[in-house]
Design a protein around this motif. Structure first.
Motif, short mmCIF file in Angstrom:
data_model
loop_
_atom_site.label_atom_id
_atom_site.label_comp_id
_atom_site.label_asym_id
_atom_site.label_seq_id
_atom_site.Cartn_x
_atom_site.Cartn_y
_atom_site.Cartn_z
N UNK A 75 0.98 -1.20 0.04
CA UNK A 75 -0.16 -0.05 -0.34
C UNK A 75 1.01 1.33 0.01
N UNK A 76 0.08 2.46 0.21
CA UNK A 76 0.91 3.85 0.13
C UNK A 76 1.08 4.32 1.39
N UNK A 77 1.55 5.12 1.59
CA UNK A 77 1.85 6.11 2.65
C UNK A 77 0.46 6.77 3.20
N UNK A 78 0.02 7.38 2.16
CA UNK A 78 -1.37 7.80 2.27
C UNK A 78 -2.60 6.82 2.52
N UNK A 79 -2.41 5.87 2.63
CA UNK A 79 -3.50 4.82 2.61
C UNK A 79 -3.27 4.36 4.30
N UNK A 80 -1.87 4.44 4.68
CA UNK A 80 -1.56 3.98 5.90
C UNK A 80 -1.84 5.22 6.98
N UNK A 81 -1.53 6.33 6.53
CA UNK A 81 -2.11 7.68 7.26
C UNK A 81 -3.51 7.46 7.54
N UNK A 82 -4.31 7.20 6.68
CA UNK A 82 -5.78 7.10 6.53
C UNK A 82 -6.28 6.09 7.73
N UNK A 83 -5.51 4.80 7.67
CA UNK A 83 -5.90 3.83 8.44
C UNK A 83 -5.35 3.91 9.95
N UNK A 84 -4.37 4.75 10.10
CA UNK A 84 -3.76 5.07 11.71
C UNK A 84 -4.99 6.37 12.16
N UNK A 120 8.55 1.03 -0.29
CA UNK A 120 9.43 0.87 -1.40
C UNK A 120 8.55 0.97 -2.65
N UNK A 121 7.30 0.46 -2.58
CA UNK A 121 6.61 0.51 -3.82
C UNK A 121 6.40 2.14 -4.24
N UNK A 122 6.47 2.96 -3.40
CA UNK A 122 6.30 4.52 -3.87
C UNK A 122 7.78 5.12 -3.97
N UNK A 123 8.92 4.59 -3.55
CA UNK A 123 10.27 5.15 -3.78
C UNK A 123 11.11 4.21 -4.48
N UNK A 124 10.81 3.13 -4.52
CA UNK A 124 12.06 2.12 -4.91
C UNK A 124 12.76 1.67 -4.07
N UNK A 125 13.73 0.55 -4.05
CA UNK A 125 14.41 0.11 -2.90
C UNK A 125 15.39 1.42 -2.51
N UNK A 126 15.44 1.26 -1.06
CA UNK A 126 16.53 2.23 -0.60
C UNK A 126 17.83 1.78 -0.33
N UNK A 127 18.61 2.54 -0.65
CA UNK A 127 20.14 1.97 -0.40
C UNK A 127 20.26 1.61 1.33
N UNK A 128 21.27 0.59 1.50
CA UNK A 128 21.60 0.48 2.80
C UNK A 128 22.08 1.42 3.73
N UNK A 129 21.66 1.59 4.71
CA UNK A 129 22.36 2.53 5.73
C UNK A 129 22.97 1.95 6.90
N UNK A 130 23.50 0.70 6.65
CA UNK A 130 24.21 -0.17 7.57
C UNK A 130 25.57 0.59 7.82
N UNK A 131 25.87 0.63 9.18
CA UNK A 131 27.23 1.37 9.62
C UNK A 131 27.76 0.45 10.86
N UNK A 132 28.91 0.01 10.71
CA UNK A 132 29.58 -0.71 11.86
C UNK A 132 30.48 0.35 12.44
N UNK A 133 30.45 0.21 13.74
CA UNK A 133 31.21 1.19 14.42
C UNK A 133 32.16 0.18 15.14
N UNK A 134 33.48 0.32 15.15
CA UNK A 134 34.40 -0.53 15.77
C UNK A 134 35.24 0.62 16.82
N UNK A 135 35.69 0.08 17.85
CA UNK A 135 36.61 0.84 18.49
C UNK A 135 37.83 -0.05 18.85
#
Length: 135
Positions: A75-84, A120-135
């Motif tokens: 579904x779409x963002x707007x459909x889910x806003x209406x549901x909420x 994703x149906x409205x924006x397409x796949x998003x790039x990964x935002x995975x980060x690994x922090x090491x110390x």
């Protein structure tokens, strides 16, 4: 060594009512027994993330310092806003643009804020935002 997030916990006045709202919105199951706490999870026992609602005597005093960002799998963002909104949420801020981008900030029935973004149906796949922090 690592940790995982087991639950996101909400202090609330009515754990069953608020848990029911979130269970309906997310399509997750609501679990409770004689304990006043309520767990909302996709399955139980949950091996993934759950929402835990704990009744407290004091009310919400200020804006949340954290909130959930929700993105539709279907579904779409707007459909889910209406549901909420139909489930009892209220609009806090509408940040949608004429071009169709943006999000809507809502509050659950006890005032806890959350956002609904495009999926994703409205924006397409998003790039990964995975980060690994090491110390």
């Amino acid at each position: 060594m690592s940790l995982h997030i087991h639950n996101v916990t909400f202090d609330c006045a009515d754990a069953r009512a608020l848990g029911t709202f979130w269970g309906e919105l997310l399509g997750w199951n609501v679990y409770y027994d004689d304990d006043p706490e309520v767990v909302v999870a996709a399955s139980f026992p949950s091996s993934g993330l759950g929402l835990l609602f704990i009744p407290v005597p004091e009310g919400k005093a200020a804006k949340n310092r954290q909130h959930l960002d929700l993105s539709p799998d279907e579904g779409t963002r707007d459909e889910w806003v209406e549901r909420a909104l139909g489930l009892g949420a209220t609009t806090v801020g509408d940040h949608r643009t004429p071009e169709g981008t943006g999000w809507v900030t809502l509050a659950d029935p006890e005032g806890n804020e959350f956002c609904i973004e495009r999926g994703a149906a409205e924006t397409g796949p998003r790039p990964s935002r995975a980060f690994r922090i090491t110390t």
